[in-house]
Design an enzyme around this catalytic site. Structure first.
Site, mmCIF file in Angstrom:
data_model
loop_
_atom_site.group_PDB
_atom_site.id
_atom_site.type_symbol
_atom_site.label_atom_id
_atom_site.label_comp_id
_atom_site.label_asym_id
_atom_site.label_seq_id
_atom_site.Cartn_x
_atom_site.Cartn_y
_atom_site.Cartn_z
ATOM 1 N N ASN A 112 0.833 -1.205 0.000
ATOM 2 C CA ASN A 112 0.000 0.000 0.000
ATOM 3 C C ASN A 112 0.869 1.258 0.000
ATOM 4 O O ASN A 112 0.738 2.142 0.858
ATOM 5 C CB ASN A 112 -0.938 -0.010 1.208
ATOM 6 C CG ASN A 112 -2.238 0.732 0.934
ATOM 7 O OD1 ASN A 112 -2.387 1.398 -0.091
ATOM 8 N ND2 ASN A 112 -3.184 0.633 1.847
ATOM 9 N N HIS B 216 -8.864 2.831 7.993
ATOM 10 C CA HIS B 216 -9.335 1.529 7.521
ATOM 11 C C HIS B 216 -10.725 1.185 8.044
ATOM 12 O O HIS B 216 -11.476 0.481 7.372
ATOM 13 C CB HIS B 216 -8.357 0.425 7.936
ATOM 14 C CG HIS B 216 -7.151 0.313 7.052
ATOM 15 N ND1 HIS B 216 -5.999 1.026 7.279
ATOM 16 C CD2 HIS B 216 -6.925 -0.424 5.927
ATOM 17 C CE1 HIS B 216 -5.109 0.725 6.342
ATOM 18 N NE2 HIS B 216 -5.645 -0.144 5.511
#
Length: 495
Positions: A358, A389
């Site tokens: 990521n 998240h």
């Protein structure tokens, strides 16, 4: 494991394909929208190129196609993106220089948090695609843009780092330019994140026109240059062959295809996540459990690899992703590269492992959190990343475990590694040990992220005796009191 919900707000037009392909409608729509974006990316780059088409037309196409794909894939939920971005535009345009950037950050995190919580209410534990995915990318776009705008308009240029200078936005963009960035069609589905200054450079064609390729005096590509300045770079008429667009796109598409095959045909049958909490799990010995966990998490990552690499390929096809040439004259297509698969799977350092995963999100966290907070930088980054998240307990257990292992790995590298740098054989042996550790640590950290709930993750760690947690805590307690001997060269200097 938690149950999966069946909520989906997108179009049902392609429902007949679900039985043929074997994927649910949300995933079918996502793949189809990405393929449509891929097909449209080529004429956007070739027919509507900056050299033949006005910037206004290119922005209008971006907004129109991007909103159409978003509405097809996510339905009425598109209003979240419109509301979030519109309020951010007002804050950036009319907000005070003292709090504008901070207000945008807080507003985005609160809005995203509210959607995460609402998602957990109506689709607890489900993996059905909804607008929270694009909202996560939108949060990155809006917050990074607000800080870059504040840097460019309100801050003294001498106070900015080189990176902040390169990203600084010197004037408020127009409404059309802003929404072109919000909805550009080759990145709206799942990113990867592209920062505003890089996006504008791409839209204006400067990412290609300002590129310089290193050459020697006789005009051939220089394979020995170590710098890339005006003295060693010469302007030349560059073609698509020099840029390597087709090669970069095809390579990334091939990688996405392989990951897609593993995701669809292998992952559900070989070491599925459900096995981590099944009765058969407790019949395995320790080695079997670790082997199952390693394979399970490796296959679970394929859906992320597939989405990110497909998104990268779509962006590359449109021309977004190129950022110059390296010292050997080879084109670099890593601007929107969100994952280094080889680095994740085969590196021998936990830091390199985390850096390879990521990647654009890590850059975002560095630019808007790490470089901005005065202290407790690492804690702030982990806290922001976890909140970004969502709010499943497994996320927080993953990030807490990751922070613990990261601190322990740093201490071990500083205290223990010097002992193995005496000979090449010992250094190689140390690298083998750290390679094995990273292979064990990666699934250990990520298992709660996959399981979402707290108690199943706790039970998993119980069945494995919390061994990595215990080893990390022992290292953090014991190693500060150990001082490795100085190398002989340093001892001679001090005498």
């Amino acid at each position: 494991m938690v149950r999966s919900g069946d909520f989906y707000a997108g179009s049902r037009l392609l429902s007949p394909l679900t039985e043929v392909i074997g994927l649910p409608i949300d995933q079918v729509n996502f793949v189809v929208c990405q393929l449509v974006a891929l097909v449209l990316a080529f004429p956007f780059r070739l027919v509507l190129s900056p050299s033949t088409t006005s910037l206004t037309v290119r922005h209008v196409v971006q907004v129109t196609v991007g909103m159409a794909l978003t509405f097809f894939c996510f339905g009425y939920q598109i209003y979240h993106l419109i509301i979030l971005s519109f309020v951010c535009y007002l804050l950036m345009k009319y907000g005070s220089r003292d709090w504008m950037h901070k207000a945008v950050f807080v507003y985005n995190m609160l809005y995203l948090s509210a959607t995460h919580i609402w998602r957990q209410i109506y689709d607890y534990g489900g993996y059905t695609l909804d607008i929270t995915g694009p909202l996560m990318i939108m949060t990155q776009k809006m917050t990074s843009m607000a800080f870059a705008l504040h840097d460019g308009i309100y801050k003294d240029n001498s106070r900015l780092s080189d990176d902040q200078k390169s990203q600084a936005i010197r004037k408020m963009p127009s409404f059309l330019t802003f929404y072109s960035y919000v909805f550009y069609f080759h990145g709206i589905m799942c990113g990867p994140l592209c920062f505003f200054s890089d996006f504008i450079s791409f839209m204006e064609g400067r990412n290609f026109s300002e590129a310089k390729i290193p050459f020697t005096e006789n005009g051939t590509t220089n394979n020995t240059l170590t710098t890339n300045n005006e003295d060693t770079c010469k302007k030349t008429t560059l073609t698509t062959k020099h840029y390597g667009i087709e090669k970069a796109t095809l390579k990334t598409l091939l990688t996405a295809g392989i990951c897609g095959i593993l995701m669809i045909f292998v992952a559900p049958h070989l070491c599925p996540p459900e096995g981590l909490v099944s009765p058969s799990w407790y019949e395995m010995n320790f080695v079997q459990k670790m082997g199952y966990l390693l394979i399970c998490l490796m296959l679970a990552k394929q859906k992320y690899y597939f989405a990110w690499k497909l998104g990268e390929a779509v962006n590359n096809a449109a021309g977004l992703g190129f950022q110059g040439f390296d010292k050997d004259g080879k084109p670099k297509w890593d601007l929107v590269n969100n994952v280094d698969i080889w680095g994740v799977e085969f590196c021998n350092s936990l830091k390199l492992n985390l850096d390879a995963w990521n990647k654009t999100t890590l850059i975002w966290l560095r630019r808007v959190v790490y470089d901005r907070v005065p202290k407790f930088k690492v804690y702030a980054v982990f806290a922001c990343s976890a909140t970004w998240h969502g709010f499943y307990p497994g996320y927080y257990l993953t990030f807490a475990t990751g922070m613990l292992l990261t601190f322990a790995a740093r201490l071990i590298r500083r205290k223990i590694r010097p002992l193995f740098q005496v000979t090449a054989s010992l250094a190689y042996f140390y690298d083998c040990i750290t390679f094995t550790f990273v292979r064990l640590a990666n699934p250990w950290m990520c298992a709660p992220f996959l399981m979402l709930e707290l108690m199943p993750a706790i039970q998993l760690y119980n069945s494995l005796y919390w061994y990595l947690h215990i080893m990390a805590m022992v290292a953090l307690v014991v190693l500060p009191f150990y001082h490795p001997p100085k190398p002989k060269t340093e001892e001679k200097k001090t005498q």
